[in-house]
Scaffold this active site. Structure first.
Site, PDB file in Angstrom:
ATOM      1  N   HIS A 243      11.822  12.376  22.421  1.00 33.74           N
ATOM      2  CA  HIS A 243      11.395  11.013  22.107  1.00 33.74           C
ATOM      3  C   HIS A 243      12.158  10.426  20.905  1.00 33.74           C
ATOM      4  O   HIS A 243      13.099   9.658  21.073  1.00 33.74           O
ATOM      5  CB  HIS A 243       9.892  10.983  21.793  1.00 33.74           C
TER       6      HIS A 243
HETATM    7  O1  RIB Z   1       4.923   9.197  22.304  1.00 32.00           O
HETATM    8  C1  RIB Z   1       5.913   9.834  21.547  1.00 32.00           C
HETATM    9  C2  RIB Z   1       5.743   9.525  20.102  1.00 32.00           C
HETATM   10  O2  RIB Z   1       4.485  10.040  19.666  1.00 32.00           O
HETATM   11  C3  RIB Z   1       6.772  10.213  19.208  1.00 32.00           C
HETATM   12  O3  RIB Z   1       7.018   9.423  18.075  1.00 32.00           O
HETATM   13  C4  RIB Z   1       6.126  11.540  18.844  1.00 32.00           C
HETATM   14  O4  RIB Z   1       6.340  11.863  17.455  1.00 32.00           O
HETATM   15  C5  RIB Z   1       4.657  11.356  19.163  1.00 32.00           C
HETATM   16  O5  RIB Z   1       3.869  11.460  18.068  1.00 32.00           O
END
Ligand code: RIB
Ligand code: CA
Length: 319
Positions: A243
């Site tokens: 992500h």
């Molecule tokens: O959905 C993904 C996001 O939320 C990223 O920033 C990861 O750190 C999670 O906390």
């Protein structure tokens, strides 16, 4: 090459940590500061984690600021998959450095105000709930003119959510902050689940990062191994989605990404769809697009890019 001035707003978090470690060894960036926020963990923990990752990455020179202790309106919800500390079962020494005296929101107002006055605009990398930036914009909307662009991880358009049926975690945690930021008129590049689910860090990848990462390989292996969701039916393989690192990858190599312009709206009233990111792809709202949404990613290219960057922690491999 003139380095891009960036501020990284984050809630470490394993994927935040991977993003930070890649940014630390990328000379394309002049990292002005890290601002931590309540998200995956309470802000006291995300600040500590940020300080620890800075010291792991040899970047104790980067100031770390403590941000908001909670979302603008809703109660905090914590991240899943990051373990009890937010950094999996990685055991790092207690940080030597302390966070800066003044808070993250005060820093953002001051530093982005300076950027507006000098014309040396700053790029905001938002890797968590957007509470800090929203608060700074509420205090002084003029700081928007000090921001070159926001590159943010969050949202889900044609993908289902990862915390509710419709909504991705960062948007769900603080939908009101996201609404403030997406209404600000600041240019935005959005890395939603539609993009991040195309780049799965598999156990085979983890072995390659461990072999490449030199002096930080043990911690990198611990961090990345913990990120394995083991949800093959969801992700198509073992491993976890990269992500937050895609924010750094987009800035380093935009050629690896395809985007579409659209007007993005944030649902912040419906309980069922709270935080949903709604894209007006074809102009039916009559409002101008406010973002570039990443729709396609060269996943292999991103992995290779990060392997190159992490190999810079190996003194035996020339940068
Ligand atoms: O959905 C993904 C996001 O939320 C990223 O920033 C990861 O750190 C999670 O906390
Ligand atoms: Ca994050």
């Amino acid at each position: 090459m003139t380095a891009t001035q960036i501020i990284i707003d984050c809630d470490p978090g394993i994927d935040d940590a991977i993003a930070l470690l890649a940014a630390f060894v990328s000379p394309e960036f002049d990292i002005l500061a890290i601002t931590a926020v309540s998200g995956n963990q309470p802000v006291e923990q995300t600040v500590r984690n940020a300080l620890q990752i800075c010291e792991l990455g040899g970047r104790a020179d980067i100031p770390v600021y403590t941000g908001s202790h909670r979302p603008l309106v809703r109660e905090a919800i914590r991240g899943q998959f990051h373990g009890n500390t937010g950094l999996g079962n990685t055991c790092l020494p207690a940080p030597i450095a302390e966070p800066e005296e003044n808070g993250a929101v005060e820093y953002l107002v001051d530093r982005l105000g300076e950027a507006r006055r000098t014309g040396e605009l700053v790029t905001l990398c938002c890797l968590g709930p957007m509470t800090n930036l929203a608060m700074a914009l509420c205090i002084d909307p003029k700081i928007a003119d000090g921001i070159k662009r926001i590159v943010m991880m969050g949202g889900a358009y044609r993908e289902p959510g990862n915390r509710t049926m419709t909504t991705e975690y960062n948007m769900l945690t603080d939908p009101h902050a996201a609404h403030v930021v997406f209404s600000s008129g600041i240019p935005i590049v959005a890395l939603p689940l539609d993009a991040t689910h195309q780049v799965i860090l598999t156990p085979d990848h983890v072995k390659k990062f461990e072999a490449a990462s030199g002096r930080i390989s043990a911690s990198v292996a611990d961090l990345m191994a913990f990120w394995d969701r083991n949800q093959v039916e969801r992700y198509g393989s073992r491993g976890g989605p990269l992500h937050d690192p895609l924010v750094i990858a987009w800035l380093l190599a935009p050629r690896l990404f395809k985007t579409k312009r659209a007007r993005i709206f944030i649902e912040h009233e419906s309980e069922l769809c709270m935080g949903q990111t709604v894209a007006d792809w074809y102009g039916s709202s009559g409002l101008a697009p406010n973002a570039e949404i990443v729709t396609q990613v060269d996943a292999a290219g991103v992995i290779d890019l990060f392997l190159d960057r992490f190999s810079r922690y190996n003194p035996d491999i020339a940068a």
